[in-house]
Enzyme design. Structure first.
Site, PDB file in Angstrom:
ATOM      1  N   ASN A 118       9.153  13.423  64.990  1.00  0.00           N
ATOM      2  CA  ASN A 118       7.871  13.341  65.716  1.00  0.00           C
ATOM      3  C   ASN A 118       7.932  12.533  67.011  1.00  0.00           C
ATOM      4  OD1 ASN A 118       8.092  11.069  64.042  1.00  0.00           O
ATOM      5  ND2 ASN A 118       5.877  10.793  64.018  1.00  0.00           N
ATOM      6  N   GLY A 191      10.930   8.304  58.079  1.00  0.00           N
ATOM      7  CA  GLY A 191      10.565   9.647  57.636  1.00  0.00           C
ATOM      8  C   GLY A 191       9.505   9.570  56.543  1.00  0.00           C
ATOM      9  N   GLU A 213      10.974   3.135  56.924  1.00  0.00           N
ATOM     10  CA  GLU A 213       9.789   3.236  57.790  1.00  0.00           C
ATOM     11  C   GLU A 213       9.102   4.539  57.417  1.00  0.00           C
ATOM     12  OE1 GLU A 213       8.718   1.111  60.209  1.00  0.00           O
ATOM     13  OE2 GLU A 213      10.371  -0.314  60.080  1.00  0.00           O
ATOM     14  N   CYS A 247       3.060   8.654  63.215  1.00  0.00           N
ATOM     15  CA  CYS A 247       2.996   7.983  61.905  1.00  0.00           C
ATOM     16  C   CYS A 247       1.857   6.973  61.826  1.00  0.00           C
ATOM     17  CB  CYS A 247       4.317   7.293  61.597  1.00  0.00           C
ATOM     18  SG  CYS A 247       4.799   6.126  62.874  1.00  0.00           S
ATOM     19  N   GLU A 337      -0.969  12.703  53.637  1.00  0.00           N
ATOM     20  CA  GLU A 337      -0.931  12.295  55.036  1.00  0.00           C
ATOM     21  C   GLU A 337      -1.139  13.551  55.888  1.00  0.00           C
ATOM     22  OE1 GLU A 337       2.950  10.999  56.233  1.00  0.00           O
ATOM     23  OE2 GLU A 337       2.223  10.076  58.063  1.00  0.00           O
TER      24      GLU A 337
HETATM   25  P1  NAD Z   1      11.479  13.674  56.653  1.00  0.00           P
HETATM   26  O1  NAD Z   1      11.432  12.614  55.617  1.00  0.00           O
HETATM   27  O2  NAD Z   1      11.286  15.090  56.253  1.00  0.00           O
HETATM   28  O3  NAD Z   1      12.872  13.645  57.453  1.00  0.00           O
HETATM   29  C1  NAD Z   1      13.405  12.469  58.027  1.00  0.00           C
HETATM   30  C2  NAD Z   1      14.917  12.581  58.113  1.00  0.00           C
HETATM   31  O4  NAD Z   1      15.461  12.717  56.797  1.00  0.00           O
HETATM   32  C3  NAD Z   1      15.430  13.775  58.935  1.00  0.00           C
HETATM   33  O5  NAD Z   1      16.494  13.324  59.763  1.00  0.00           O
HETATM   34  C4  NAD Z   1      15.931  14.751  57.881  1.00  0.00           C
HETATM   35  O6  NAD Z   1      17.033  15.511  58.305  1.00  0.00           O
HETATM   36  C5  NAD Z   1      16.344  13.826  56.737  1.00  0.00           C
HETATM   37  N1  NAD Z   1      16.193  14.470  55.431  1.00  0.00           N
HETATM   38  C6  NAD Z   1      15.285  15.410  55.068  1.00  0.00           C
HETATM   39  N2  NAD Z   1      15.448  15.772  53.765  1.00  0.00           N
HETATM   40  C7  NAD Z   1      16.475  15.024  53.293  1.00  0.00           C
HETATM   41  C8  NAD Z   1      17.126  14.930  52.023  1.00  0.00           C
HETATM   42  N3  NAD Z   1      16.741  15.682  50.987  1.00  0.00           N
HETATM   43  N4  NAD Z   1      18.154  14.059  51.894  1.00  0.00           N
HETATM   44  C9  NAD Z   1      18.539  13.297  52.942  1.00  0.00           C
HETATM   45  N5  NAD Z   1      17.972  13.358  54.153  1.00  0.00           N
HETATM   46  C10 NAD Z   1      16.950  14.197  54.353  1.00  0.00           C
HETATM   47  O7  NAD Z   1      10.410  13.200  57.735  1.00  0.00           O
HETATM   48  P2  NAD Z   1       9.917  13.970  59.011  1.00  0.00           P
HETATM   49  O8  NAD Z   1       9.177  15.199  58.595  1.00  0.00           O
HETATM   50  O9  NAD Z   1      11.018  14.098  60.003  1.00  0.00           O
HETATM   51  O10 NAD Z   1       8.871  12.909  59.601  1.00  0.00           O
HETATM   52  C11 NAD Z   1       7.558  12.841  59.158  1.00  0.00           C
HETATM   53  C12 NAD Z   1       7.316  11.665  58.250  1.00  0.00           C
HETATM   54  O11 NAD Z   1       7.874  10.492  58.815  1.00  0.00           O
HETATM   55  C13 NAD Z   1       5.851  11.370  58.083  1.00  0.00           C
HETATM   56  O12 NAD Z   1       5.592  11.042  56.740  1.00  0.00           O
HETATM   57  C14 NAD Z   1       5.628  10.154  58.972  1.00  0.00           C
HETATM   58  O13 NAD Z   1       4.549   9.348  58.607  1.00  0.00           O
HETATM   59  C15 NAD Z   1       6.915   9.441  58.834  1.00  0.00           C
HETATM   60  N6  NAD Z   1       7.149   8.615  59.989  1.00  0.00           N
HETATM   61  C16 NAD Z   1       7.149   7.269  59.849  1.00  0.00           C
HETATM   62  C17 NAD Z   1       7.341   6.471  60.966  1.00  0.00           C
HETATM   63  C18 NAD Z   1       7.364   4.968  60.885  1.00  0.00           C
HETATM   64  O14 NAD Z   1       7.736   4.355  61.862  1.00  0.00           O
HETATM   65  N7  NAD Z   1       6.996   4.359  59.785  1.00  0.00           N
HETATM   66  C19 NAD Z   1       7.537   7.058  62.199  1.00  0.00           C
HETATM   67  C20 NAD Z   1       7.527   8.451  62.284  1.00  0.00           C
HETATM   68  C21 NAD Z   1       7.356   9.219  61.178  1.00  0.00           C
END
Ligand code: NAD
Length: 459
Positions: A118, A191, A213, A247, A337
């Site tokens: 994002n 994530g 995070e 986020c 969310e």
């Molecule tokens: P996600 O958890 O789907 O993916 C994040 C990362 O994890 C990616 O690089 C992805 O390739 C990897 N990943 C996905 N599935 C995996 C698995 N099974 N095993 C290992 N790695 C895996 O998150 P997203 O869709 O990229 O981002 C959205 C989420 O992130 C939302 O919930 C948002 O709130 C959160 N977010 C948090 C912050 C923060 O600073 N706290 C910032 C941005 C986004």
């Protein structure tokens, strides 16, 4: 793209490089931070183009919410690094004098940073700034869902850094899993909660500490004592920037009933001011990253009554800035969310109702309160728990390098930005030093007859 063999190889090369001790040198760290700054400045346009291709984000917004935040983090680290790395003298209890005690921050080793799509640049490079400042080697895994941004990060870092110091592993879940099979000294993950649990489980196998995070539903309370125009503008900006895929975006509004109509009229006006009568044509309005997320969001539009917006177009994954009311707390839109441009509005008559609702749910990453009433601001701060709080503003707390940024409970663990990032990637080693001046035998066996003296001396 790195293969399984090359992932193991790169981790091993980084281990060898870390052992040389080069990264511990403060001048080395300062130089690398400055190199990163230079790289970002050189790639500023390419970064803007990549983010635009992934998220339809305007260059101005990429500058404000990605590039400049990293540059500020670098400047802050460069300015403070000598003070952060200096061993800190701490008091010693008189019973063990003569002695001196110091806390020495030392780097952890090899860091794995996994990023989301994002804010695909900032959320992977800001942790890198902290990892460099703390004297570590790093491997970055950007999100495959923002492929242009992922690739520009790879290209930029490959040009400026040796892979035994900083490497980028592009790829999806499989790459992530291959990386997670390796032993790191810290894993920094941004994530969703579901993947956060997978990461923590994998880390546990190697006893690797993690920073998670994560996200969640960040509430936004609006009291009746406000400047309506400013409140509407700040909420509209916080919610619809990046098409709500932030986020810390206000997930839903908890509005004092007496101000609801005025506020919603003002928000409608702001949406038109920001993105025109047809946001689909606005150069400043983003798109949903992926068809799967688009479908999920369109499904959420079935909940409640649409007050503003509601238009969608699956061809370019467009969802208009949308405000809904008449929702029930059990509707999907209030269960998960949202992470998109849909803003549910719930009214309250007394602030205690809003606080009770927030406290009945997992702890959010951010909580916003709009009010001129200081007592109410303090009451909300005191009676709720969240990663961070914005009073009369949205999103901005994460741009303040002196404020640790991170979640609590379901919204994550650990924090970064500024000194907090340096601390996350450092081990704070305790060093007690005693000279050979004297040696009190009272402490040593044989103990017979020493208890009364020990009782007098030790408490
Ligand atoms: P996600 O958890 O789907 O993916 C994040 C990362 O994890 C990616 O690089 C992805 O390739 C990897 N990943 C996905 N599935 C995996 C698995 N099974 N095993 C290992 N790695 C895996 O998150 P997203 O869709 O990229 O981002 C959205 C989420 O992130 C939302 O919930 C948002 O709130 C959160 N977010 C948090 C912050 C923060 O600073 N706290 C910032 C941005 C986004």
């Amino acid at each position: 793209m790195m293969t399984q063999v090359s992932i193991a190889e790169i981790v091993s090369k980084q281990r060898d490089f870390f052992k040389t001790g080069n990264t511990k040198d403060v001048h080395f760290r300062l130089q690398k931070l400055k190199t990163l700054k230079q790289a970002i400045i050189e790639y500023e346009q390419a970064i803007a183009q990549a983010v635009k291709a992934d998220l339809h984000k305007p260059a101005e917004e990429t500058f404000m919410t990605e590039t400049v935040l990293i540059l500020k983090e670098i400047d802050y680290a460069v300015k403070n690094l000598k003070a952060w790395t200096k061993p800190k003298k701490v008091p010693v209890p008189f019973q063990i004098l003569p002695a001196s005690a110091r806390i020495h921050p030392e780097p952890l080793g090899i860091i794995l940073i996994i990023g989301p799509w994002n804010y695909p640049i900032q959320l992977i490079l800001a942790p890198l700034v902290a990892a460099i400042a703390a004297g570590n080697c790093s491997i970055l895994k950007p999100s495959e869902l923002a492929p242009h941004s992922s690739h520009i990060i790879y290209e930029m870092l490959e040009k400026y850094f040796e892979p035994e110091y900083i490497a980028v592993a592009e790829g999806g879940v499989e790459t992530s899993q291959q990386l997670l099979a390796e032993k790191f000294d810290h894993i920094f993950f941004t994530g969703g909660t579901v993947v956060g649990k997978i990461v923590m489980e994998a880390a546990a196998k190697h006893l690797t500490p993690v920073t998670l995070e994560l996200g969640g539903k960040s509430p936004c309370i609006v009291d009746s004592h406000i400047n309506v125009e400013y409140t509407a503008r700040r909420i509209t900006w916080g919610k619809f920037t990046n098409a709500g895929q932030t986020c810390v975006a206000p997930d839903y509004l908890l509005v004092n009933k007496s101000i609801k109509e005025n506020l919603l009229n003002a928000i409608e006006k702001c949406i038109q001011e920001f993105y025109s009568h047809n946001p689909a044509k606005s150069p400043d309005y983003g798109r949903i990253i992926h068809q799967k997320h688009f479908d999920r969001l369109v499904n959420l539009l079935k909940d409640g009554r649409i007050l503003i917006g509601g238009d969608t177009n699956s061809v370019d994954r467009y969802i208009a800035p949308t405000v809904i009311d008449n929702i029930s707390l059990t509707d999907p839109v209030m269960q998960e969310e949202i992470f998109g441009p849909i803003l549910p509005v719930i009214e309250y008559t007394d602030i205690t109702e809003a606080i009770a609702l927030i406290n009945s749910r997992p702890k959010p990453l951010a909580l916003y309160v709009f009010s001129e009433n200081k007592n109410l601001q303090q009451q909300v701060c005191r009676e709720t728990s969240s990663g961070g709080v914005g009073i009369n503003n949205t999103l901005m707390h994460l741009s303040v390098s002196s404020l640790p940024f991170g979640g609590v409970g379901d919204s994550g663990m650990g924090s970064y930005h500024g000194k907090a990032g340096f601390d996350t990637f450092s081990h704070h080693k305790s060093v007690l030093h005693k000279p050979f001046l004297v040696d009190v035998k009272l402490l040593y066996p044989p103990y017979e007859g020493k208890l009364p003296w020990l009782k007098r001396l030790l408490p």
